[in-house]
Design a protein around this motif. Structure first.
Motif: not given
Length: 752
Positions: A161, A163, A165, A209-210
């Motif tokens: 994962v 985030q 950024t 992201p994810g």
């Protein structure tokens, strides 16, 4: 489960189990993730009892409570036990170690791992049925199904994962063997070949992201390794993600890491590495601090680092420290260099201040000749782990060898782990580190393929390890055919390239060609493998060979990088393949090479046993393949007689066969001289075992020797009957402690 004995774990800990006599294998799991498999293969081959023991590191998992589970396979079915344990420390936040999925080519559709876009790396690929395994691992050691003599093709997969950024993202892998391709969300982000050394790959464009997918295709098949498949003759080529893998977050422009190298005069050189995705050169301000062993500030200054676009080694930074404490074998002082950047990021590196040079035919450490060191060679192979040794295990085993008295070693025949080098730095041992170019012909050595591979390996090796003061030299290969045309091209070229990267250390190539080697002119010192008394007929051949080498390649110091003898643990007898003959080899080399001029020392091959292959014999009249048994410690780390004899302060004179003839009973007086070689008093016990058909007047008696003193042991053997059967002998042992004794004296019978 006898170990761990507590529920609180930190760092590396043992897992040891007592199992039924019919147990054939044992799998270790942490929270359903298989970390290793132990089998009874070694016990069957050597006719010894199995030891069900391996290690686990808490740094492979997150902190907290975990379930440690062991599943044993027996002739009567499976047995299982488990225990809840708490890991007080665990993997760092950026670590990708831990649970992965793995499948070999046998588990997948034909062609699933082939081509520019293999189906097996797709983000949506379903891998739920794959086995869940630990990374890092030697996949052959996790599950014996994957232990293939001709290598393996397989894929690792996991999700991670990220985030949202603004950071740049890099995938950093420490070691993947042999050929590896890396895919993020189905996109290939990099590849590596050769194993053992790190790679850093920018993956920013492939990540979102994810939840993201990460897949690594590993290929150690003989067809892939090409000319380097020759390595299989020398040691088992464990496959997989052998060491840690991590996800790194970096600013757009960053110093990613650096190395530090100190000289005895106080000069300190920093070698920074940068990553800059901005497309233009960038500058970073940093505070540089040098800390002593107690954390005190020895030097502090501010510098500006210029980072060119892309990923590269930057301009070195020169510093000076007044009157540093030097690193040497008796007092291995180390310093920590810390960089603190304006954005708060910090980097640290440890090093030592010392000088290594060749002068007047000697290897010099801080101006003093290095002479007569006892050393060893070491393969990173541990039951249930293969080559994936955790940092704590490396430290434990190097400390054991240091405490025994060893002061020099070679991690054969490939780059080792940084943890093993850290341990050598900490305890005070010299290291000859080597790239994995072994057993090639002169023509192969001179080929563009091999030259390019050697350049790449050497560049990455020096870039990773130059901070370590323990490394006294670099080796560009082992037992290549350096007696053949073409080998001179290789040695001259690769050593020349190495010196352009590191001019502070000597270079060599470990040779088995002795007086036929045509490459010594480009080597700073000679590193030679001589198996006197094993492959060579007589122990005294080691002296003959060294004397002739002095004439053939004069004014160069010499180190014996391999000598030894196969010994199957607990095998009875006095001939080759027994513990006694291995101990005799140790003792004879100690006697023959004592106080030799310009002689750096000798490295016993090897410290521990390891896996080679199904056809290995190593010169043993009764081999136990696939295991190489020249080790002084067994595969289970049990000491053999040679281990106990290596540093014995005492020695006994051998005696001839005892002649028995005429009417019985008959008495024979035995006289044996015991001698103290050291400048301190020694005491211990004589333990005497009579041959079959005889009794002795004394079986156990103490002895005490003054410094450099000697004494005579005299006792009677009474023969009541005589057995002329093969192997009928007694033994006289002089035991100092559980870990030390003189080479025993056999009481051999000659019946007339």
């Amino acid at each position: 489960m006898t170990e761990p004995a507590t529920t609180q774990m930190r760092g590396t800990f043992d897992v040891k189990v007592t199992a039924p006599a019919d147990a054939t294998s044992m799998c270790i799991y942490v929270d359903g993730v298989q970390t290793s498999e132990l089998t009874n293969a070694y016990a069957i081959a050597t006719k010894n009892s199995p030891v069900w023991q391996t290690v686990v590191s808490t740094t492979w998992f997150h902190p907290g409570w975990h379930t440690l589970r062991v599943v044993a396979v027996t002739d009567h079915g499976q047995m299982e036990l488990s225990r809840r344990v708490q890991f007080a420390e665990g993997a760092s936040a950026d670590s990708l170690n831990g649970a992965w999925r793995f499948a070999s080519a046998d588990d997948l559709a034909v062609g699933a791992m082939q081509g520019e876009h293999p189906t097996v790396v797709d983000a949506a690929f379903r891998d739920e049925a794959w086995k869940q395994v630990l990374v890092p691992n030697s996949i052959d050691a996790v599950d014996s199904r994957w232990m293939r003599d001709q290598g393996l093709l397989g894929t690792y997969r996991r999700m991670f994962v990220v985030q949202a950024t603004k950071d740049e993202l890099y995938l950093h892998t420490e070691s993947c063997f042999w050929s590896c391709r890396y895919f993020v969300n189905g996109k290939e982000v990099g590849n590596a070949q050769g194993g053992y050394l790190p790679r850093r790959m920018r993956i920013t464009a492939a990540v979102h992201p994810g939840v993201n997918s990460l897949a690594v295709i590993v290929d150690s098949r003989a067809s892939t390794m090409g000319v380097f498949n020759r390595l299989r003759y020398y040691y088992w080529n464990y496959s997989g993600l052998l060491q840690s893998i991590s996800l790194e977050h970096m600013p757009k422009a960053a110093v990613t890491e650096f190395r530090a190298q100190g000289a005895a005069n106080g000069d300190l050189t920093l070698y920074p590495f940068g990553a800059n995705a901005s497309g233009v050169s960038a500058q970073l301000h940093a505070e540089v601090e040098v800390l002593d062993e107690h954390g005190g500030t020895a030097l502090k200054s501010t510098h500006v680092f210029t980072i060119p676009a892309g990923q590269s080694e930057m301009e070195p930074l020169q510093l000076h420290l007044d009157a540093p404490k030097l690193w040497d074998l008796e007092a291995p002082h180390r310093y920590t260099v810390r960089l603190t950047f304006s954005d708060g990021r910090t980097l640290e590196e440890r090093t030592g201040f010392r000088d290594i040079r060749i002068q007047d035919g000697d290897l010099m450490l801080n101006g003093k000749p290095v002479l007569g060191l006892q050393g060893f060679d070491r393969h990173g192979d541990y039951p249930g782990l293969g080559k994936s040794q955790p940092d704590g295990l490396a430290d434990r085993e190097i400390k054991q060898l240091h405490d025994k008295g060893y002061r020099i070693f070679r991690p054969a025949h490939y780059p080792t782990t940084t943890a093993e080098l850290d341990a050598a730095d900490k305890y005070g041992m010299l290291v000859l580190e080597e790239i994995n170019v072994t057993g090639l012909s002169g023509t192969e050595l001179a080929s563009p393929e091999v030259l390019a591979f050697a350049h790449g390996q050497l560049e990455r090796l020096i870039a990773r390890d130059r901070s370590h003061p323990s490394i006294f030299a670099w080796s560009v290969g082992n037992e290549n055919r350096t007696d053949q045309p073409g080998s001179d091209v290789y040695v001259r070229d690769v050593i020349g390239y190495g010196k352009s990267l590191d001019a502070t250390r000597p270079f060599t190539e470990v040779s088995a060609q002795l007086r036929h080697d045509i490459c010594y002119a480009w080597m700073d010192f000679l590193a030679v493998n001589i198996y006197a008394g094993w492959y060579e007929p007589k122990f005294s051949d080691v002296v003959t060979e060294l004397d002739e080498l002095e004439k053939y390649a004069p004014h160069k110091p010499v180190v014996i990088t391999e000598y030894g003898a196969e010994a199957v643990a607990n095998r009875m007898g006095l001939g080759k393949g027994t513990e006694y003959y291995q101990a005799l080899t140790v003792d004879q080399h100690n006697r023959l090479l004592k106080n030799r001029a310009h002689f750096i020392g000798k490295m016993y091959w090897t410290s521990t046993e390891f896996v080679v292959g199904p056809k290995w014999d190593g010169g043993n009249p009764n081999p136990v393949p696939p295991f190489h048994t020249k080790g002084l410690l067994t595969y289970y780390r049990q000491p053999k007689l040679g281990w106990r004899v290596m540093f014995s302060p005492i020695e006994m004179d051998a005696i001839g066969a005892i002649s028995v003839s005429g009417a019985l009973p008959k008495q024979h007086k035995v006289r044996i001289v015991l001698r103290n070689r050291e400048d301190h008093a020694v005491q211990g016990r004589f333990l005497i075992t009579a041959p079959d058909g005889a009794t002795t007047s004394v079986e156990d008696m103490p002895f005490a020797l003054a410094p450099k003193g000697e004494m005579e042991l005299a006792f009677d053997l009474t023969f009541n009957k005589v057995s002329a059967k093969s192997g009928n002998y007694g033994m006289v042992r002089a035991v100092v402690d559980d870990d030390t004794e003189a080479l025993p004296v056999p009481l051999q019978i000659e019946v007339k």
